[in-house]
Write a protein that holds these residues in place. Structure first.
Motif: not given
Length: 581
Positions: A213-224, A439-444, A494-505
């Motif tokens: 789920x984390x891989x997909x939500x944060x666009x990590x498919x190509x990296x993995x 997708x965040x791996x190039x962030x400063x 860091x992702x700064x997405x417009x929608x945030x889901x906090x599941x028992x965060x």
């Protein structure tokens, strides 16, 4: 039975197609098998000339025979090397191709597939099962070619030498095979244990599967995929090094033995010690008969090897033939406003007969924070799982900015959502790489530090030996539960997405850390549509709206004060929790 047999051969045919791109290496392996078979037959035939040379020990004969013995063994060694190495080359590439294809398909499979299959079993498909498949495509073919040609050559020579004795040999041939098979059992068991270390492959694939789920939500498919591909390539090269070492060891030993035998024959051919020898034909025949024992045993084992490989192939191809996530949407906005609308949404899990969510109707304006509360199993986590399309609902419609979620490209949809779950997934990498994942791996670096600071993670990161470059261990084993949770929140910040889901965060945090995180979350929730699932009601009192769920239905909707005043389900939950406190 016939249908099953036909299916097995279809599977085996599909398997052999993976060797097709490496036809040149396969052809060289076939040439090696022909050389090996010819040398094995020639070795038996040469015994007749050896005996003749013993009976007529001229200096020329001594040189000819000793040279011929070394030459035959060297030729056999060359055939062994070509056969073993090039078939291993084909096998390693087949394994590499299969592993990459199975892993890439796994990364793209829907959530229900992972719900129905244990991660350990999925990892075994990539390791043990694929290795078994390789045996069926390479070792079985090698045995059929090399040992089959050897048997044909030796049998032809024996019939030519004495067909009556050959009939006697054929009669006792199976018994010889049984004896040789029994004697070599211990060696076969040890040989099966010699495999390339698959620890890294298992580790990377297990992480990606467990944290899909984390891989997909944060666009990590190509990296993995790249990480897995690079490691699989490394394992393939290690396997080839091992194969070349094994392939060259046998012929070297054989040539050394041949030199020793040649030296012995050289001495035997001296005039002082010759005499009293059996005929050359008899020695050649016996040599051919004893040489045939091993190939007979090997050929009889081929069927079992093929069946084992076909069984593994059924399992491997079963995964590769699974339908990937449905991704036929075309809309790919850069950034949505974040308005969410659910209309008569019903959902049930594949293995269940009854709906888990019943006719959910909900309008959430962009930027609103909505808390979902209710007893365990009321459907809170299921509801938020429908937004990033981890599951597809059966009826109704979910829209974001008035666009059905099914119209989004999956990657574009998930790019709009940041996710923090109770079960934090961290990868065996640095703290910085875990925050700036996918997708965040190039962030400063500055933005990574700022996200960590807002998540109140910088205070413990700065105490680490290498700061942001500290390795966290397997799934963050080097960190406490609260520290792991704060890194997951920093990743979402860091992702700064417009929608945030906090599941028992905030579930893994102590009271002090929770207070800090609560302040950070209140800050980051501004201007974002936020869905918060919380067990502790004290953490969601400031939410714009609170939804109370029971048995897959929304039973109450309002602010904290409004719901307390209504003295309904929320009031009862609140009283129960605070009376326990």
């Amino acid at each position: 039975m016939n249908q099953a047999e036909a299916s097995n051969w279809q599977t085996y045919g599909r398997l052999l197609k993976y060797a097709k791109p490496f036809w040149l290496a396969f052809s060289l392996a076939v040439v090696g098998n022909v050389i090996y078979a010819a040398a094995s037959t020639g070795m038996a035939a040469a015994m007749e000339f050896v005996i003749q040379a013993i009976e007529n020990p001229t200096p020329e004969n001594r040189i000819l025979i000793t040279g011929m013995i070394v030459g035959v063994f060297a030729l056999r060694g060359l055939g062994t090397f070509m056969s073993d190495y090039f078939i291993a080359y084909v096998g390693r590439h087949v394994v590499n191709a299969l592993r990459n294809q199975v892993f890439q398909r796994m990364i793209a499979l829907p959530s229900r597939y992972f719900d129905n299959n244990a991660s350990g079993r999925l990892v075994s498909k990539l390791t043990f099962n694929v290795e078994q498949v390789s045996d069926a495509t390479t070792k079985a073919v090698t045995i059929i070619l090399r040992e089959g040609l050897t048997i044909i050559g030796l049998l032809g020579f024996m019939i030519y030498t004495n067909w009556k004795l050959t009939l006697v040999f054929v009669a006792i041939g199976p018994l010889i095979g049984v004896v040789v098979n029994y004697a070599s059992k211990r060696f076969r068991k040890i040989s099966r244990r010699i495999q390339s270390s698959m620890g890294d492959i298992t580790h990377i694939s297990s992480e990606a599967i467990t944290g899909y789920r984390v891989v997909r939500t944060f666009g990590g498919e190509a990296y993995e995929k790249k990480r897995f591909h690079d490691m699989a390539d490394r394992v393939m090269k290690q396997g080839l090094k091992m194969a070349s070492t094994q392939a060259i060891a046998t012929p070297v030993v054989q040539v050394l033995v041949a030199i020793a035998i040649a030296a012995l024959v050289w001495v035997m051919l001296s005039p002082e010690i010759r005499g009293g020898m059996t005929t050359g034909e008899l020695v050649a025949f016996i040599t051919a008969a004893t040489t045939m024992a091993k190939p007979i045993r090997q050929v009889t084992s081929v069927h079992a090897k093929i069946q084992k490989g076909v069984a593994a192939a059924h399992d491997v191809f079963g995964t590769m033939d699974e339908e990937p996530e449905r991704d036929d949407g075309t809309w790919a906005p850069k950034r949505v406003e974040g308005a969410i609308n659910l209309e008569n949404v019903c959902f049930r899990y594949q293995q269940q007969a009854d709906d888990v969510l019943h006719n959910i109707n909900l309008d959430i304006p962009a930027g609103q924070s909505v808390a979902l509360v209710g007893r365990s199993g009321s459907g809170k986590s299921t509801l938020v799982s429908l937004l990033p399309r981890f599951y597809d609902y059966q009826s109704g419609e979910i829209r974001i900015d008035d666009h059905p979620v099914n119209d989004f490209q999956l990657a574009a949809l998930r790019a709009q959502i940041a996710l923090v779950t109770q079960n934090v997934v961290l990868f065996n990498d640095t703290i910085a790489a875990n925050i700036a994942y996918g997708d965040l791996r190039d962030k400063p670096r500055e933005e990574i530090e700022e996200a960590a600071r807002k998540a109140h993670a910088l205070e413990f990161i700065e105490r680490m030996p290498n700061g942001l470059d500290t390795m966290v261990g397997d799934n963050g084993v080097m960190l406490s539960g609260g520290q792991r949770q704060r890194l997951a929140i920093a990743r979402a910040l860091l992702k700064d997405a417009p929608i945030l889901i906090l599941d028992e965060a905030t579930s893994a945090l102590d009271t002090e850390s929770e207070r800090y995180i609560q302040e950070a979350l209140e800050e980051v929730m501004k201007g974002r549509t936020t869905l918060v699932i919380a067990h502790r009601l004290s953490t969601i009192e400031k939410a714009d709206r609170i939804l109370v769920m029971e048995s897959g239905r929304i039973v109450e909707d309002g602010s904290h004060q409004e719901l307390l005043a209504a003295r309904g389900a929320y009031f009862q939950l609140h009283q129960m929790q605070f009376s326990e406190g």
